[in-house]
Design a protein around this motif. Structure first.
Motif, PDB file in Angstrom:
ATOM      1  N   CYS A  82       0.801  -1.221   0.000  1.00 34.24           N
ATOM      2  CA  CYS A  82       0.000   0.000   0.000  1.00 34.24           C
ATOM      3  C   CYS A  82       0.839   1.278   0.000  1.00 34.24           C
ATOM      4  O   CYS A  82       0.516   2.236  -0.701  1.00 34.24           O
ATOM      5  N   GLN A  85       2.176   1.833  -3.502  1.00 32.86           N
ATOM      6  CA  GLN A  85       1.157   2.316  -4.430  1.00 32.86           C
ATOM      7  C   GLN A  85       0.811   3.779  -4.176  1.00 32.86           C
ATOM      8  O   GLN A  85       0.549   4.545  -5.105  1.00 32.86           O
ATOM      9  N   LYS A  86       0.813   4.192  -2.914  1.00 34.99           N
ATOM     10  CA  LYS A  86       0.360   5.536  -2.532  1.00 34.99           C
ATOM     11  C   LYS A  86       1.460   6.583  -2.547  1.00 34.99           C
ATOM     12  O   LYS A  86       1.226   7.743  -2.906  1.00 34.99           O
ATOM     13  N   GLN A  88       5.042   6.669  -3.789  1.00 38.03           N
ATOM     14  CA  GLN A  88       6.309   6.355  -4.435  1.00 38.03           C
ATOM     15  C   GLN A  88       7.287   7.521  -4.376  1.00 38.03           C
ATOM     16  O   GLN A  88       8.494   7.319  -4.149  1.00 38.03           O
ATOM     17  N   GLY A 103       3.649  -1.895  -6.146  1.00 43.56           N
ATOM     18  CA  GLY A 103       2.323  -1.768  -5.574  1.00 43.56           C
ATOM     19  C   GLY A 103       1.596  -3.091  -5.415  1.00 43.56           C
ATOM     20  O   GLY A 103       2.041  -4.146  -5.889  1.00 43.56           O
ATOM     21  N   THR A 104       0.435  -3.016  -4.787  1.00 49.79           N
ATOM     22  CA  THR A 104      -0.348  -4.214  -4.479  1.00 49.79           C
ATOM     23  C   THR A 104      -0.782  -4.970  -5.726  1.00 49.79           C
ATOM     24  O   THR A 104      -0.924  -6.192  -5.702  1.00 49.79           O
ATOM     25  N   GLN A 106       0.831  -5.257  -8.558  1.00 52.66           N
ATOM     26  CA  GLN A 106       1.935  -5.607  -9.448  1.00 52.66           C
ATOM     27  C   GLN A 106       2.878  -6.647  -8.847  1.00 52.66           C
ATOM     28  O   GLN A 106       4.007  -6.822  -9.316  1.00 52.66           O
ATOM     29  N   LEU A 127       3.670   0.018 -10.563  1.00 56.00           N
ATOM     30  CA  LEU A 127       2.482   0.485  -9.865  1.00 56.00           C
ATOM     31  C   LEU A 127       1.263   0.366 -10.769  1.00 56.00           C
ATOM     32  O   LEU A 127       1.375   0.420 -11.995  1.00 56.00           O
ATOM     33  N   SER A 128       0.114   0.222 -10.159  1.00 53.15           N
ATOM     34  CA  SER A 128      -1.136   0.231 -10.900  1.00 53.15           C
ATOM     35  C   SER A 128      -1.571   1.672 -11.155  1.00 53.15           C
ATOM     36  O   SER A 128      -1.048   2.616 -10.559  1.00 53.15           O
ATOM     37  N   ASP A 130      -3.733   5.157 -11.263  1.00 49.94           N
ATOM     38  CA  ASP A 130      -4.476   5.941 -10.291  1.00 49.94           C
ATOM     39  C   ASP A 130      -5.978   5.823 -10.568  1.00 49.94           C
ATOM     40  O   ASP A 130      -6.392   5.630 -11.713  1.00 49.94           O
ATOM     41  N   PHE A 142      -4.558  -3.596 -11.963  1.00 47.00           N
ATOM     42  CA  PHE A 142      -4.425  -4.353 -10.715  1.00 47.00           C
ATOM     43  C   PHE A 142      -4.490  -5.832 -11.085  1.00 47.00           C
ATOM     44  O   PHE A 142      -5.552  -6.433 -11.138  1.00 47.00           O
ATOM     45  N   VAL A 180      -5.430   2.148  -3.010  1.00 40.05           N
ATOM     46  CA  VAL A 180      -4.259   1.267  -3.017  1.00 40.05           C
ATOM     47  C   VAL A 180      -4.573  -0.173  -3.401  1.00 40.05           C
ATOM     48  O   VAL A 180      -3.661  -0.944  -3.730  1.00 40.05           O
TER      49      VAL A 180
END
Length: 213
Positions: A82, A85-86, A88, A103-104, A106, A127-128, A130, A142, A180
């Protein structure tokens, strides 16, 4: 000679399950767990952003590794979950010695990220999207992630988690989950029974459903 992996998990049951999946995946890459970060070739923190204390704990741990990274530059340090993802940009600022921010959504990319970081020495970020992007594109970013598990990571050897839902669409003012964990997406119902049926032979006697809502 086996490569050594240290993984520390902070946060909810979803993070505990994610860590079990990550370890299972990396074991197949030849890694063995170690209880001491300083002994590891790869050091990973699976993080939580629900409370400030959880984030502070991770930044403190990363700060303690700064000199270790200088003395052992080949060690790979990764921030997962988390916080990755939030935050970086904040991670890059506060812990520039980190090699991987993942991130969660990936986590399936982690073996490749580790290998690339080892080969190039460059920061690897996965990261996924936004939540401001289209739902379809965000949901696809995701990625589903359910490799073979590693029972040794379970807090209780008689208990295992089964994921029934990922993400949330409620956007409560106090909650970080939609940002996230992505859009709400249910697991495929007919996958859960076969998955659970295999666990008794692996010592699990009780399954617990895991969902972030």
């Amino acid at each position: 000679m086996h490569k050594k992996l240290y993984l520390e998990t902070v946060g909810c049951q979803m993070n505990v399950l994610d860590s079990e999946l990550v370890v299972g995946s990396l074991r197949r890459q030849g890694y063995e767990l170690t209880e001491a970060a300083e002994d590891a070739d790869v050091i990973l923190y699976n993080t939580c952003s629900v409370r400030q204390h959880a984030e502070d704990k991770i930044y403190s741990a990363l700060g303690r590794l700064r000199h270790h990274k200088t003395a052992h530059p080949d060690t790979i340090i990764g921030v997962l979950g988390c916080m990755a993802q939030k935050d970086q940009e904040l991670i890059k600022k506060r812990a520039p010695h980190v090699d991987i921010i993942c991130g969660t959504g990936q986590l399936a990319q982690l073996p490749t990220l580790i290998k690339t970081a080892q080969d190039t020495g460059a920061l690897q970020i996965a990261l996924s999207l936004d939540r401001t992007e289209s739902r379809h594109d965000v949901e696809r970013s995701f990625e589903s992630y359910d490799p073979m598990r590693d029972p040794s990571m379970r807090p209780n050897r008689f208990q295992a988690y089964v994921r029934i839902n990922i993400g949330c669409d409620k956007f409560c003012t106090y909650c970080i989950v939609p940002s996230v964990r992505g859009p709400s997406k249910a697991d495929i119902p007919n996958r859960s029974p076969p998955r659970c049926d295999s666990w008794p032979t692996r010592a699990a006697r009780k399954s617990r459903c895991s969902a972030k809502r």
